[in-house]
Design an enzyme around this catalytic site. Structure first.
Site, PDB file in Angstrom:
ATOM      1  N   HIS A   1     -25.894  17.715 -65.002  1.00  0.00           N
ATOM      2  CA  HIS A   1     -24.554  16.937 -65.353  1.00  0.00           C
ATOM      3  C   HIS A   1     -24.778  15.227 -65.768  1.00  0.00           C
ATOM      4  O   HIS A   1     -24.609  15.048 -66.773  1.00  0.00           O
ATOM      5  CB  HIS A   1     -23.408  16.571 -64.268  1.00  0.00           C
TER       6      HIS A   1
ATOM      7  N   LYS B   1     -11.768  26.550 -57.995  1.00  0.00           N
ATOM      8  CA  LYS B   1     -13.016  26.465 -57.107  1.00  0.00           C
ATOM      9  C   LYS B   1     -12.706  25.947 -55.786  1.00  0.00           C
ATOM     10  O   LYS B   1     -12.119  24.795 -55.878  1.00  0.00           O
ATOM     11  CB  LYS B   1     -14.248  25.874 -57.855  1.00  0.00           C
TER      12      LYS B   1
ATOM     13  N   ARG C   1     -25.523  26.015 -70.506  1.00  0.00           N
ATOM     14  CA  ARG C   1     -26.854  26.453 -70.047  1.00  0.00           C
ATOM     15  C   ARG C   1     -27.001  27.876 -70.586  1.00  0.00           C
ATOM     16  O   ARG C   1     -28.259  28.013 -70.806  1.00  0.00           O
ATOM     17  CB  ARG C   1     -26.693  26.471 -68.510  1.00  0.00           C
TER      18      ARG C   1
ATOM     19  N   SER D   1     -23.900  23.430 -59.670  1.00  0.00           N
ATOM     20  CA  SER D   1     -23.332  22.761 -58.233  1.00  0.00           C
ATOM     21  C   SER D   1     -23.351  23.936 -57.356  1.00  0.00           C
ATOM     22  O   SER D   1     -23.750  23.535 -56.228  1.00  0.00           O
ATOM     23  CB  SER D   1     -21.938  22.134 -58.226  1.00  0.00           C
TER      24      SER D   1
END
Ligand code: ADP
Length: 166
Positions: free
Chosen positions: A18, A42, A92, A130
């Protein structure tokens, strides 16, 4: 003309991936808002204030980046409110591609004036998420090279408290 961009995300917590995207965005735009969402499907380890503080500590060196809370409402509405006409997202892998393409398409329908710009993750951060950071740290792994120092400290503190509570 001043170009402002908004980088929205959960940032639970901020990783070096990030941070790399934030650093690179800061060179492309006059101002970058990092918008920390509170409203996410989440399950979060950190609350929004903790996430904001951790990001602020990591972006201390950047004078054209600020962190804001994204409590509710559409991302494009928040962008409009702060005067940003670009949304930044990171990519990604192929899995991210499907996900990001759908979000970008939906945001474009909601507000055609706001453009999404996707930055490819740097080679060394392509595997970094994360959730993986949290999992490795939970089991005692070393994440010190993958997150900013304050995030490393905060995760270890968080898990030691959670384990004590059990
Ligand atoms: P969200 O729940 O909105 O996907 P995340 O915090 O997981 O929030 O991610 C925010 C943005 O940062 C997403 O566009 C994601 O693809 C991107 N991102 C996540 N990890 C990395 C990384 N390692 N390198 C570059 N971009 C990343």
């Amino acid at each position: 003309m001043i170009r402002k961009a908004l980088f929205p995300g959960s940032f639970d917590p901020l990783t070096n991936g990030h941070l790399d995207t934030i650093n690179r965005s800061a060179t492309l735009f006059d101002h970058v808002f990092v918008a920390v969402s509170t409203n996410t499907a989440k399950k979060n380890l950190f609350d929004v204030n903790e996430k904001i503080e951790l990001i602020q500590l990591a972006i201390n060196h950047l004078d054209n980046v600020s962190v804001i809370e994204h409590t509710d409402g559409l991302t494009v509405d928040l962008a409009k409110k702060v005067g940003a006409d670009v949304l930044i997202r990171g990519l990604r892998n192929a899995e991210d591609f499907e996900y990001e393409m759908n979000i970008a398409a939906m945001n474009k329908i909601q507000n055609p004036d706001i453009e999404t710009i996707i930055l490819m993750a740097s080679q060394q951060h392509r595997f970094l998420s994360s959730s993986l950071i949290k999992e490795v740290s939970f089991f005692g792994g070393d994440i010190s090279k993958l997150v900013p120092p304050d995030v490393d400290r905060a995760i270890r503190e968080k898990y030691s408290v959670l384990k004590l509570e059990k």
